[in-house]
Design a protein around this motif. Structure first.
Motif, PDB file in Angstrom:
ATOM      1  N   PHE A  62      33.312  84.484  54.768  1.00  0.00           N
ATOM      2  CA  PHE A  62      33.534  83.151  54.314  1.00  0.00           C
ATOM      3  C   PHE A  62      34.315  82.515  55.023  1.00  0.00           C
ATOM      4  O   PHE A  62      34.766  81.249  55.115  1.00  0.00           O
ATOM      5  N   ASP A  94      40.843  82.778  45.435  1.00  0.00           N
ATOM      6  CA  ASP A  94      40.575  84.262  45.567  1.00  0.00           C
ATOM      7  C   ASP A  94      41.663  84.702  47.011  1.00  0.00           C
ATOM      8  O   ASP A  94      42.101  85.699  47.034  1.00  0.00           O
ATOM      9  N   ASP A 138      35.150  73.935  38.563  1.00  0.00           N
ATOM     10  CA  ASP A 138      35.871  74.724  39.282  1.00  0.00           C
ATOM     11  C   ASP A 138      37.431  74.992  38.783  1.00  0.00           C
ATOM     12  O   ASP A 138      37.784  75.852  38.679  1.00  0.00           O
ATOM     13  N   ARG A 147      36.984  77.201  35.935  1.00  0.00           N
ATOM     14  CA  ARG A 147      36.652  78.550  36.289  1.00  0.00           C
ATOM     15  C   ARG A 147      37.885  79.294  36.728  1.00  0.00           C
ATOM     16  O   ARG A 147      38.140  80.232  36.200  1.00  0.00           O
ATOM     17  N   ILE A 148      38.783  78.564  37.803  1.00  0.00           N
ATOM     18  CA  ILE A 148      39.802  79.321  38.008  1.00  0.00           C
ATOM     19  C   ILE A 148      40.957  79.278  36.998  1.00  0.00           C
ATOM     20  O   ILE A 148      41.927  80.345  37.222  1.00  0.00           O
ATOM     21  N   LYS A 197      41.756  83.210  36.933  1.00  0.00           N
ATOM     22  CA  LYS A 197      42.937  83.585  37.626  1.00  0.00           C
ATOM     23  C   LYS A 197      44.296  83.562  36.497  1.00  0.00           C
ATOM     24  O   LYS A 197      45.235  83.473  36.729  1.00  0.00           O
ATOM     25  N   THR A 223      35.453  87.222  38.991  1.00  0.00           N
ATOM     26  CA  THR A 223      36.869  86.955  38.988  1.00  0.00           C
ATOM     27  C   THR A 223      37.257  86.922  40.364  1.00  0.00           C
ATOM     28  O   THR A 223      38.567  86.560  40.646  1.00  0.00           O
ATOM     29  N   ASN A 224      36.516  87.485  41.090  1.00  0.00           N
ATOM     30  CA  ASN A 224      36.634  87.214  42.799  1.00  0.00           C
ATOM     31  C   ASN A 224      35.525  87.345  43.419  1.00  0.00           C
ATOM     32  O   ASN A 224      34.799  88.235  43.634  1.00  0.00           O
ATOM     33  N   ARG A 225      35.395  86.005  43.928  1.00  0.00           N
ATOM     34  CA  ARG A 225      33.883  85.736  44.793  1.00  0.00           C
ATOM     35  C   ARG A 225      34.246  86.219  46.341  1.00  0.00           C
ATOM     36  O   ARG A 225      33.432  86.641  46.804  1.00  0.00           O
ATOM     37  N   LEU A 226      35.380  86.399  46.880  1.00  0.00           N
ATOM     38  CA  LEU A 226      35.821  86.634  48.159  1.00  0.00           C
ATOM     39  C   LEU A 226      35.059  87.938  48.536  1.00  0.00           C
ATOM     40  O   LEU A 226      34.719  87.981  49.718  1.00  0.00           O
ATOM     41  N   ASN A 237      32.440  89.479  47.303  1.00  0.00           N
ATOM     42  CA  ASN A 237      31.060  89.441  47.060  1.00  0.00           C
ATOM     43  C   ASN A 237      30.312  89.492  48.596  1.00  0.00           C
ATOM     44  O   ASN A 237      29.221  89.891  48.701  1.00  0.00           O
TER      45      ASN A 237
END
Lengths: 303, 670
Positions: free
Chosen positions: A59, A74, B443, B446-447, B451, B630-633, B635
């Motif tokens: 990313f 994140d 967004d 969502r957070i 979070k 809960t954590n897209r980073l 992915n």
């Protein structure tokens, strides 16, 4: 340099300042360089933390070019502990900047007034101790300003309750009061430093004289305001530069050019103020004393 | 102009105008339907007067309630919500500690309450009321009042009142009760009461203010078993984290206020007259389940029209410049909700710019919005709160789920549509759009869920039973995120069909979570138990990560695939307890891609790829469909050798200049 002894108009003072700065590129470079190094020192933790959090995620490029708050949430969840730890280790930068400002100012004044006969570092070596005491002494009026604004806010809130009053008090009055108040104190501080270095006064006398200076010489306020606006513009422009203009490095270099110019303004600003100080001081001397007095900063420059 | 024609016109035009006016006046009604839209189990007629000095509303109320059950009913239950503010012993005050959504109980005269001076069965022989009342029966019910506390053991709470009747109301028959009551309004910190405005004049938000009969649920309705022998009252105490639940009916309310006051209320203004310095207005409202009103001498009044809906804005003078923003937001909301959910059936909508804790609240055909002086246009707080509160006309007003027991059906479903609408209308930066910082509503919600301790707080929970302050998360932001995920799973067209069907099927009928799921399953023709069990009834958290990624050149070439030169391994780990079908996108050095699907049920899986190019990236959920993540980073992952420092370098270079400027400013102070 071409300082003149005759009473100057605003244009003349500004021109004098700019002329001073253009003749002192190394001094400008020193101020800029210290500022740049400080910037790097603070941002190294950001680089390390973000690189650790994103370098292998895929990313990184995406986040570098477009804002995505969910991904940033994140990233921060991952990087925040590291960032917080590293940032807390960088807090020393603020007292260092405070000290640097105190000693750099008198170094600049010393070298500019002596027309380079005394180097920046000689001035620093000679006056640093008293300059730091003077800077600390000026924290007292800064604190008094804070207290004064707090009292004003308390009174205004009682007179003008409700959200309209709150808007004008908190969004307008407090920021404007702070900017004006701190600017006036900075102006006083500048002339107090000159009293310290040029007038060779004690810290107490220098401070008193500096505080009274704008009241005795109104044109110093105009001069300060003029340079303040120029400095403000030079700080605002880099902030407003669109990051898509010229790419990352292009924008960075452009921003640094403006910050270099801002460092130049610092030198020019002092140059103008020294010119005004010397001219005003010379004009205030009794005629006989003036004749007997040694050539001053402005006078010398006419020779 | 010919004089004869002119003379004729002089006569006919006023006549025609009068005829049109009369026709128009006759056509004015509270809803767009000539027929009742709801079951109308209740009918209220009230005559009340506001006393601004004592901050009280007093008057009479006639209530007619029809027994919907197939068996007689011999007890009635009522909500006396204002008694939540009666003293510090109420359940509401104990739970809230006198704080609600950032506002604190007032210090001047913060207590309120409802006093019932008379309560008796109406025996007016002219009116067709209480037909089965035995002639010897006593009419006075005051002595039969007792306070009950169905949710806790707080015997001092007086927000739910039970009244045993001297006779049973037969199935299908009605009982009519007359009340004399006085409501003392508290200083507003939670939705209702009074507050002094900027000018020093009072503002009144008169909500949850009258003795209000609870909902009697018959067998088969909501969670009362179909085979139950009789229905039951569903009444709950007023809690810090609970809103309301009531039956549909009609309201005919006459209100008297000082002449200088501007008034707005639920429903349609039927008449208005001023006599001896008193302004008396009469409002009627049909097929609604509550009635609220507001009054203040300070209100400025603006009006507008959207199709069949007369819009009326009562705004504080300081916010006058934002009047059009209110109307624009309301019209956007009317437009989108009509298109996505269904028609707004009422003919009026009153927007109230209240003060403090009164704002951001919904009542039938009346909403409180709220803004601040000189709110910048790049902060769309005004628009969002207006759109959100309008949305409650559907999810609270028309669908009227039980907000005590299933708050998410109102707040959550409404938040989902609000976020979708706001983002569709205002685009990127729909919430904040300033200096390159853009925050969208979806967004933001969502957070606020992912979070904020995402493993706590199921949607399907009594609203007063959330520990750790999870009510807001579980009722607003999490359901919005859950439904966004469901939308991406089912597709928008199916989702819209589901919303429309849900509305058409359940409006005026108090739907439950089960009803909503039934509609979703029927429309999508899918069993959605797996989804609802995890994310609505349960607290499953969702997170899958690329645990490892490796690629290597293989020595032996596969006999069946001569071109295979690299073998790549991707390990995916399910780190949460939530399960969701997964898509993995594998990208190879030459840019080619391969998509693989996985049920997501195992705790981990290893996928092996053989290709003539090395694998360079593995990406699960590449389309960002599962907002519950809960954590897209984590992915996505690339090879270590391809590590990319773009973000770190960009952030550092951009921040250096900022820090340099900051240091210049900081040093300028000294």
């Amino acid at each position: 340099m071409s300082f003149s002894r005759s009473p100057r108009n605003s244009y003349g003072l500004f021109r004098q300042g700019i002329s001073t700065a253009t003749r002192r590129p190394r001094l400008v470079g020193l101020l800029y360089g210290v500022n740049l190094v400080a910037g790097f020192m603070v941002t190294i933790p950001i680089y390390l933390a973000l690189n650790s959090a994103t370098a292998t995620t895929g990313f990184s490029s995406e986040l570098a070019t477009q804002f995505d708050i969910t991904l940033w949430a994140d990233v921060m969840e991952d990087a925040l502990p590291t960032l917080a730890g590293l940032f807390s280790q960088r807090f020393w930068i603020f007292p260092v900047v405070f000290l640097w400002k105190a000693i750099a100012s008198i170094g600049i004044i010393s070298t500019l007034y002596s027309r380079g006969l005394q180097s920046f570092w000689q001035g620093v070596g000679e006056y640093s101790g008293r300059a730091i005491v003077l800077a600390l002494a000026f924290l007292v009026p800064v604190a008094a300003l804070g207290v004064g604004i707090a009292i004003s806010v308390f009174i205004l809130s009682a007179i003008w309750p409700g959200e309209v009053g709150e808007f004008w008090i908190f969004v307008v009055f407090i920021p404007v009061s702070l900017v004006i108040g701190l600017s006036v104190l900075d102006l006083m501080h500048d002339y107090a430093r000159m009293e310290l270095v040029i007038g060779t006064n004690t810290v107490g006398k220098s401070m008193l004289s500096g505080v009274l200076w704008p009241l005795r010489h109104f044109n110093s306020i105009g001069l300060y305001a003029g340079w303040f606006v120029i400095a403000l513009i030079l700080l605002a422009i880099p902030t407003m530069i669109d990051v898509r203009t010229g790419g990352l490095w292009g924008v960075f270099i452009l921003q640094q050019l403006f910050l270099f110019a801002r460092a130049g303004v610092t030198v020019a600003w002092f140059g103008s103020e020294i010119d005004l100080y010397d001219t005003a001081l010379t004009a205030e001397l009794p005629a006989i004393a003036r004749v007997e007095a040694e050539p001053g900063f402005a006078e010398e420059n006419q020779l | 102009m010919n004089t004869r024609v002119s003379a004729m016109l002089k006569i006919t035009i006023p006549l025609l105008a009068a005829a049109f006016w009369i026709q128009g006046a006759n056509a004015r009604q509270a809803t767009i339907s000539d027929e009742p839209l709801s079951d109308r189990r209740v009918a209220y007629t009230m005559h009340v007067k506001l006393d601004p000095d004592s901050k009280t509303v007093s008057g009479t109320q006639r209530l007619t309630w029809r027994n919907p059950d197939s068996v007689p009913v011999d007890e009635l239950q009522f909500h006396l919500y204002l008694n939540a503010f009666k003293n510090e012993n109420s359940t509401f005050m104990k739970e809230s500690g006198g704080q609600h959504r950032g506002f604190s109980a007032g210090v001047q005269d913060s207590w309120g309450g409802v006093d019932i001076m008379r309560m008796q069965i109406a025996a007016d022989p002219v009116a067709d009321v209480s037909p089965t009342l035995p002639p010897e029966t006593g009419l006075d019910l005051l002595d039969r009042i007792r306070f009950i506390h169905p949710d806790d053991d707080n015997e001092l709470d007086q927000t739910v009142m039970a009244v045993s009747l001297p006779y049973s109301v037969q199935p299908g028959e009605s009982i009519t009760l007359d009340f004399d009551f006085e409501s003392r309004l508290p200083e507003i910190f939670s939705r209702t009461g009074w507050k002094t405005g900027e000018s020093g004049n009072p503002f009144f938000m008169v909500a949850q203010w009258f003795p209000k009969i609870a909902v009697y649920e018959i067998p088969g309705q909501r969670y009362v078993p179909e085979d139950a022998q009789k229905g039951r009252w569903n009444a709950h105490q007023f809690h810090e984290n609970s809103e309301f639940y009531a039956d549909f009916g009609t309201y005919d309310v006459t209100i008297s206020v000082p002449e200088s006051y501007v008034l707005g209320a639920t429903g349609l203004l039927e008449s208005e007259e001023i006599t001896d310095g008193i302004r008396t207005v009469r409002y009627i409202a049909d097929d609604v389940h509550d009635f609220a009103w507001t009054a203040s001498p300070d209100f400025l009044v603006y009006t507008d029209q959207w199709e069949h809906v007369a819009l009326r804005l009562l705004i504080q003078p300081a916010h006058q410049a934002q009047a059009q923003r209110h109307f624009d937001a309301a019209k956007v909301a009317l437009e989108y909700y009509a298109e996505w959910v269904g028609e707004y059936p009422y003919t009026t909508l009153t927007l109230v710019d209240g003060i403090g804790g009164a704002n951001g609240m919904e009542y039938p055909t009346l909403i409180t919005c709220g803004t601040i002086y000189r709110l910048p246009k790049w902060i769309r707080a005004l628009e969002i709160v207006t759109i959100h509160e309008f949305g409650h006309q559907y999810f609270y007003g028309l669908l009227a789920s039980n907000e005590f027991e299933e708050a998410w059906l109102d707040e959550g479903v409404n938040s989902y549509i609000e976020t979708r609408l706001v983002d569709a209308e205002y685009g990127p930066g729909s919430v904040i759009d300033f200096a390159g910082f853009q925050l969208t509503d979806t967004d933001a919600q969502r957070i606020a869920y992912t979070k904020n301790s995402p493993s706590r707080g199921a949607l399907f929970t009594n609203s007063w039973e959330y520990p750790f302050g999870d009510y807001n998360k579980a009722s607003y932001v999490k359901p919005a995120t859950v439904l966004h995920t469901l939308e991406r799973y089912l597709g928008w067209e199916t989702m819209r069909e589901f919303l429309k069907t849900y509305y058409d099927t359940w409006r005026f009928r108090h739907p439950t979570t089960r009803d909503l799921q039934d509609v979703a399953e029927a429309v999508s023709e899918q069993d959605l138990d797996w989804f609802f069990d995890q994310y609505v009834y349960g607290t499953a958290t969702f997170d899958y990560k690329i645990y490892s990624l490796s690629t290597r050149r293989i020595d032996t070439v596969d006999e069946d695939d001569a071109s295979a030169m690299y073998e790549s391994h991707v390990t995916i780990e399910r780190t949460g307890d939530g399960v969701f079908p997964q898509i993995l996108r594998a990208t190879f050095r030459d840019g080619s891609e391969e998509i693989r699907q996985w049920s997501g049920e195992e705790t981990w899986i290893e996928m092996v790829f053989r290709s003539d190019e090395p694998l360079v990236e593995a990406f699960i959920d590449p389309e960002n469909r599962i907002l519950l993540d809960t954590n897209r980073l984590n992915n996505r992952r690339i090879l270590q050798v391809d590590a990319d420092s773009s973000l770190a370098r960009t952030a550092q270079l951009r921040l250096i200049s900022f820090i340099q400027q900051l240091l210049v400013v900081f040093s300028g102070i000294f």
